[in-house]
Design an enzyme around this catalytic site. Structure first.
Site, PDB file in Angstrom:
ATOM      1  N   CYS A 106       0.907  -1.185   0.039  1.00 34.91           N
ATOM      2  CA  CYS A 106      -0.053  -0.071   0.162  1.00 34.91           C
ATOM      3  C   CYS A 106       0.902   1.201  -0.040  1.00 34.91           C
ATOM      4  O   CYS A 106       1.357   1.652  -1.005  1.00 34.91           O
ATOM      5  CB  CYS A 106      -1.080  -0.056   1.029  1.00 34.91           C
ATOM      6  N   HIS A 124      -3.394  -5.617   1.299  1.00 32.21           N
ATOM      7  CA  HIS A 124      -2.999  -5.925   2.605  1.00 32.21           C
ATOM      8  C   HIS A 124      -2.841  -7.144   2.957  1.00 32.21           C
ATOM      9  O   HIS A 124      -3.507  -7.729   3.617  1.00 32.21           O
ATOM     10  CB  HIS A 124      -3.464  -4.892   3.586  1.00 32.21           C
ATOM     11  N   GLU A 178      -1.220  -8.629   5.279  1.00 38.84           N
ATOM     12  CA  GLU A 178      -1.202  -8.817   6.980  1.00 38.84           C
ATOM     13  C   GLU A 178      -2.631  -8.665   7.251  1.00 38.84           C
ATOM     14  O   GLU A 178      -2.835  -9.168   8.454  1.00 38.84           O
ATOM     15  CB  GLU A 178      -0.226  -7.736   7.515  1.00 38.84           C
TER      16      GLU A 178
END
Lengths: 241, 92
Positions: A87, A195, A197
């Site tokens: 990002c 993302h 994560e």
């Protein structure tokens, strides 16, 4: 010994702990690296996480590019070390010219925060090694400037060299060629808007992000093996970080 | 040396989609402005540059515009030197 991943933190970065937790869930060892650090000794990979580095002033990544750590990041990348920008981290890597193109405001001027479906477009990168092209992954996006833009020549080169790493199944932001992530020539530097994560466990609605972070740890381990066995000569003139 | 007031305008390159400019343009008829087209959104920066002459001030401003103020992949910068030395008026 666990793979050691430096998670670079600029003023305004806000995803560093999520990234660290996801990496540690996979058995990696995460170490936060403040942006004034100038040595990356002992690290096997780097992640530039999401957020708003330096407040996104001027343009996302435009000021972060001049943070002291970026000279070392540049050297690390050019020596073949795996570097992933997520990002805002992707925006930093394009501004730093470690990846081609730019991330523009989303088509429709809408801030996007939603789960998206991705398709693996190439297994040439540190994030997608071992994943079969065409495989679909569910990973969320969270951005205002994720509309990937590059010249026709750059886009043609990315396509022909297998450097488009991930594509959106349904394009949410106007990105050229539905691009969600790209890599450099060597595949060790990767940027993506989604993302991983935030897709690191069923509680979060998907654990597909771990499928991307796992190859990163693998590449980091392989690179460490090389880097401890002698000087890095992957790029002529590059020095050993 | 003298101080020059410099205006740097940064806008998206021709051909790069400008959703902000397009949205502004679409709003204009609702306000009663008809016949306005070609709206492009951008940024403006004012700087004071110490230099031996206007040409040098322009060179400095152009160099920093290319390196920092604009991202040449999607943007272009236009530099205007507004004042002629220390005694000149500050415009605007």
């Amino acid at each position: 010994m666990a793979v050691r991943v430096g998670v670079v933190v600029f003023p305004g970065t806000n995803c560093e702990h999520d990234v660290a937790e996801a990496l540690e869930r996979l058995g990696g060892q995460a170490q936060l690296v403040w942006h004034t650090t100038t040595s990356l000794d002992g690290l096997d990979a780097l992640v530039l996480p999401g957020g708003f580095a330096h407040g996104d002033y001027l343009r996302p990544g435009a000021i972060a590019r001049f943070s002291p750590v970026m000279a070392a990041v540049n050297e690390f990348a050019r020596a073949g070390g795996p570097v992933v920008g997520i990002c805002n981290g992707f925006q930093v890597l394009t501004e730093a010219h470690l990846l081609p193109g730019a991330l523009q405001k989303n088509r429709g001027l809408t801030f996007l925060c939603q789960m998206v479906e991705l398709e693996v477009a190439s297994d040439r990168s540190a994030l997608t090694a071992g994943l079969v092209p065409g495989r679909r992954l569910r990973v969320p996006v969270n951005h205002f400037e994720g509309n990937y833009t590059a010249s026709a020549e750059v886009l043609a080169a990315l396509e022909s060299e297998g450097r488009v790493v991930l594509r959106y199944v349904t394009n949410p932001n106007g990105s050229a060629h539905d691009i969600a992530g790209v890599c450099n020539e060597a595949g060790n530097v990767v940027g993506l808007m989604p993302h991983p994560e935030r897709a690191s466990g069923e509680l979060l609605g998907s654990s597909d992000g771990l499928l991307l972070l796992e190859p990163l740890l693998g590449r980091a381990a392989g690179w460490r093996g090389q880097s401890t066995s002698g000087p890095q000569l992957l790029v002529s003139g590059a020095s050993n970080p | 040396m003298a101080e020059f007031e410099v205006l740097v305008e940064v806008q998206l390159r021709p051909g790069i989609a400008d959703p902000q400019g397009a949205t502004i343009e679409r709003a204009l008829p609702a306000l009663g402005f008809s016949g306005v087209s070609g709206v492009r959104a951008g940024k403006a920066f004012r700087l004071r540059v110490e230099a031996a002459g206007a040409a040098e001030a322009r060179e400095v401003a152009e160099a920093l515009s290319t390196r920092l103020l604009a991202n040449p992949v999607i943007e272009q910068a236009t530099v205007s030197v507004l004042t002629l030395g220390e005694a000149g008026p500050v415009l605007g």
